[in-house]
Write an enzyme that holds these catalytic residues in place. Structure first.
Site, PDB file in Angstrom:
ATOM      1  N   ARG A  46       0.836  -1.209   0.000  1.00 63.98           N
ATOM      2  CA  ARG A  46       0.000   0.000   0.000  1.00 63.98           C
ATOM      3  C   ARG A  46       0.869   1.256   0.000  1.00 63.98           C
ATOM      4  O   ARG A  46       0.536   2.256  -0.650  1.00 63.98           O
ATOM      5  CB  ARG A  46      -0.939  -0.039   1.220  1.00 63.98           C
ATOM      6  N   HIS A  50       0.640   4.164  -2.803  1.00 63.53           N
ATOM      7  CA  HIS A  50       0.310   5.557  -2.464  1.00 63.53           C
ATOM      8  C   HIS A  50       1.455   6.513  -2.787  1.00 63.53           C
ATOM      9  O   HIS A  50       1.221   7.695  -3.041  1.00 63.53           O
ATOM     10  CB  HIS A  50      -0.085   5.670  -0.989  1.00 63.53           C
ATOM     11  N   HIS A 173      -6.243  -5.939  -3.834  1.00 59.83           N
ATOM     12  CA  HIS A 173      -7.009  -6.105  -2.591  1.00 59.83           C
ATOM     13  C   HIS A 173      -7.196  -7.575  -2.208  1.00 59.83           C
ATOM     14  O   HIS A 173      -7.833  -7.852  -1.193  1.00 59.83           O
ATOM     15  CB  HIS A 173      -8.352  -5.360  -2.678  1.00 59.83           C
ATOM     16  N   TRP A 189     -10.398  -8.636   2.556  1.00 64.42           N
ATOM     17  CA  TRP A 189     -11.191  -8.904   1.355  1.00 64.42           C
ATOM     18  C   TRP A 189     -11.296 -10.405   1.071  1.00 64.42           C
ATOM     19  O   TRP A 189     -12.225 -10.844   0.419  1.00 64.42           O
ATOM     20  CB  TRP A 189     -10.555  -8.231   0.137  1.00 64.42           C
TER      21      TRP A 189
HETATM   22 ZN1  ZEM Z   1      -6.176  -0.168  -1.627  1.00 58.02          ZN
HETATM   23  N1  ZEM Z   1      -7.126   0.333   0.123  1.00 58.02           N
HETATM   24  N2  ZEM Z   1      -7.434   1.049  -2.663  1.00 58.02           N
HETATM   25  N3  ZEM Z   1      -5.159  -0.560  -3.321  1.00 58.02           N
HETATM   26  N4  ZEM Z   1      -4.912  -1.317  -0.565  1.00 58.02           N
HETATM   27  C1  ZEM Z   1      -6.849  -0.181   1.366  1.00 58.02           C
HETATM   28  C2  ZEM Z   1      -5.912  -1.153   1.665  1.00 58.02           C
HETATM   29  C3  ZEM Z   1      -5.041  -1.697   0.761  1.00 58.02           C
HETATM   30  C4  ZEM Z   1      -8.510   1.761  -2.162  1.00 58.02           C
HETATM   31  C5  ZEM Z   1      -8.764   2.005  -0.788  1.00 58.02           C
HETATM   32  O1  ZEM Z   1      -9.587   3.005  -0.463  1.00 58.02           O
HETATM   33  C6  ZEM Z   1      -8.165   1.228   0.249  1.00 58.02           C
HETATM   34  C7  ZEM Z   1      -5.414  -0.076  -4.573  1.00 58.02           C
HETATM   35  C8  ZEM Z   1      -6.537   0.629  -4.925  1.00 58.02           C
HETATM   36  C9  ZEM Z   1      -7.478   1.124  -4.025  1.00 58.02           C
HETATM   37  C10 ZEM Z   1      -3.890  -2.060  -1.094  1.00 58.02           C
HETATM   38  C11 ZEM Z   1      -3.368  -1.972  -2.377  1.00 58.02           C
HETATM   39  C12 ZEM Z   1      -3.963  -1.249  -3.403  1.00 58.02           C
HETATM   40  C13 ZEM Z   1      -7.712   0.404   2.316  1.00 58.02           C
HETATM   41  C14 ZEM Z   1      -7.693   0.101   3.806  1.00 58.02           C
HETATM   42  C15 ZEM Z   1      -8.541   1.272   1.638  1.00 58.02           C
HETATM   43  C16 ZEM Z   1      -9.638   2.104   2.279  1.00 58.02           C
HETATM   44  C17 ZEM Z   1      -6.627   0.929   4.522  1.00 58.02           C
HETATM   45  C18 ZEM Z   1      -6.581   0.571   5.987  1.00 58.02           C
HETATM   46  O2  ZEM Z   1      -7.563   0.840   6.683  1.00 58.02           O
HETATM   47  O3  ZEM Z   1      -5.555   0.009   6.424  1.00 58.02           O
HETATM   48  C19 ZEM Z   1      -9.281   2.281  -3.265  1.00 58.02           C
HETATM   49  C20 ZEM Z   1     -10.555   3.096  -3.158  1.00 58.02           C
HETATM   50  C21 ZEM Z   1      -8.649   1.872  -4.413  1.00 58.02           C
HETATM   51  C22 ZEM Z   1      -9.016   2.092  -5.844  1.00 58.02           C
HETATM   52  C23 ZEM Z   1     -10.187   2.410  -6.260  1.00 58.02           C
HETATM   53  C24 ZEM Z   1      -4.343  -0.416  -5.469  1.00 58.02           C
HETATM   54  C25 ZEM Z   1      -4.282   0.002  -6.937  1.00 58.02           C
HETATM   55  C26 ZEM Z   1      -3.430  -1.142  -4.739  1.00 58.02           C
HETATM   56  C27 ZEM Z   1      -2.126  -1.740  -5.139  1.00 58.02           C
HETATM   57  C28 ZEM Z   1      -1.746  -1.960  -6.379  1.00 58.02           C
HETATM   58  C29 ZEM Z   1      -3.384  -2.971  -0.081  1.00 58.02           C
HETATM   59  C30 ZEM Z   1      -2.291  -4.015  -0.289  1.00 58.02           C
HETATM   60  C31 ZEM Z   1      -4.109  -2.741   1.075  1.00 58.02           C
HETATM   61  C32 ZEM Z   1      -3.999  -3.463   2.409  1.00 58.02           C
HETATM   62  C33 ZEM Z   1      -3.121  -2.711   3.378  1.00 58.02           C
HETATM   63  C34 ZEM Z   1      -2.973  -3.397   4.701  1.00 58.02           C
HETATM   64  O4  ZEM Z   1      -2.499  -2.728   5.622  1.00 58.02           O
HETATM   65  O5  ZEM Z   1      -3.289  -4.578   4.838  1.00 58.02           O
END
Ligand code: ZEM
Length: 293
Positions: A46, A50, A173, A189
């Site tokens: 993540r 970001h 995800h 997820w």
């Molecule tokens: Zn995420 N993501 N993401 N994402 N994401 C979260 C967690 C993780 C969105 C999003 O709002 C959120 C992509 C695209 C998008 C990962 C990778 C990638 C979380 C939770 C949210 C709310 C955060 C938390 O509370 O810890 C949205 C709206 C997206 C697109 C529409 C893309 C592209 C990614 C990578 C290529 C990963 C690995 C996580 C899990 C993080 C963790 O701490 O376990």
């Protein structure tokens, strides 16, 4: 003292073997008993996303080049809540290999997170440089989980991605979970949040989903076990006809998902880096053939 000894790091030119060493040091910190599902790989992925996803193709600002999330302003953006866990975990590696830029370290760590959890090889190359606070981008460049397909198209379109690439990227995800003290959302997820797979699409398409009844932000839960979650933005991937076609493709064909994810994520990690900064063509780090070479 000669000029050289006053600036020892300027004389050091890292080779591919040196990046292999950094890669190995990164993979050594992933396992963490008692933290989430036992691995830092998801939160580190993540961070890499970001750090890269702030890119704007219109003016070339943002992206992975300057690692501006080191600065308090960008670190404090709502979307980046919780990412200090990932940055802090990587800091000892930066100390061990002071010649690597933060942007190269964070993106290489994202590559490692995908590869070490069973995902595809992600071509990567060195060349990012550490920027200054003025390189920070304004808040609001990363996607809002509460929104749907037109927002996703706006945000990822601004980075230069098409529908297919957007759907492939969100498949990340499969890994990790939401944390109520970070985003406000809660839960994983998939049933195997430290395994990179096409499970995100399978669950999204084949499980029954309902709104979760709780005090937190609107999110979905699976009807059967109520232990899995989907964000409104995730659900857009099956609500939007064009997106859904790709979700179906990836649910049926994991290899196709791996191939498309690898290409799109490799591109994402390079956003915002001027061509002349690259040290080589992209190559595979941390793969058996690389270690043997
Ligand atoms: Zn995420 N993501 N993401 N994402 N994401 C979260 C967690 C993780 C969105 C999003 O709002 C959120 C992509 C695209 C998008 C990962 C990778 C990638 C979380 C939770 C949210 C709310 C955060 C938390 O509370 O810890 C949205 C709206 C997206 C697109 C529409 C893309 C592209 C990614 C990578 C290529 C990963 C690995 C996580 C899990 C993080 C963790 O701490 O376990």
């Amino acid at each position: 003292y000669t000029q050289d000894s006053a600036k020892p790091s300027a004389a050091f030119v890292p080779t591919k073997a040196d990046y292999e060493k950094v890669y190995n040091a990164i993979t050594d910190i992933f396992d963490k008993e008692g933290y989430d599902d036992g691995s830092l790989a998801p939160v580190i992925l993540r961070l890499a996303w970001h750090a890269s996803g702030t890119y704007n193709k219109e003016d070339g600002t943002g992206g992975s080049n300057y690692a501006t999330m080191r600065f308090p302003n960008e670190a404090g953006h709502g979307a980046n809540a919780g990412l200090s866990v990932a940055r802090d975990a990587l800091e000892p590696i930066k100390k061990q290999f002071p010649w690597i830029s933060y942007g190269d370290l964070w993106t290489l760590a994202g590559v490692a997170a995908v590869q070490e959890t069973g995902g595809p090889a992600i071509p990567w190359r060195a060349g990012r440089i550490d920027g200054v606070e003025a390189h920070q981008t304004p808040d609001g460049r990363l996607p809002d989980a509460a929104q749907g397909s037109s927002h996703i198209r706006d945000i990822f379109g601004r980075m230069g991605f098409n529908d297919q690439e957007m759907v492939a990227l969100i498949g990340a995800h499969a890994l990790g979970r939401c944390h109520s003290d970070r985003s406000g959302y809660e839960g994983p997820w998939t049933f195997s949040p430290v395994t990179f797979s096409n499970e995100f699409y399978n669950l999204l398409l084949n499980d029954a989903w309902q709104w979760k009844k709780w005090k937190g932000p609107a999110q979905y839960e699976d009807k059967k076990t109520k232990s899995l979650m989907m964000l409104p933005a995730d659900m857009a991937v099956v609500q939007d006809k064009e997106f859904k076609k790709w979700a179906q493709t990836y649910a049926k064909d994991e290899q196709k998902f791996f191939d498309d994810f690898s290409k799109a994520f490799s591109t994402m990690l390079e956003l915002g880096v001027p061509k002349e900064q690259w040290k080589s063509e992209p190559y595979k780090v941390g793969q058996p053939e690389a270690a043997a070479a």
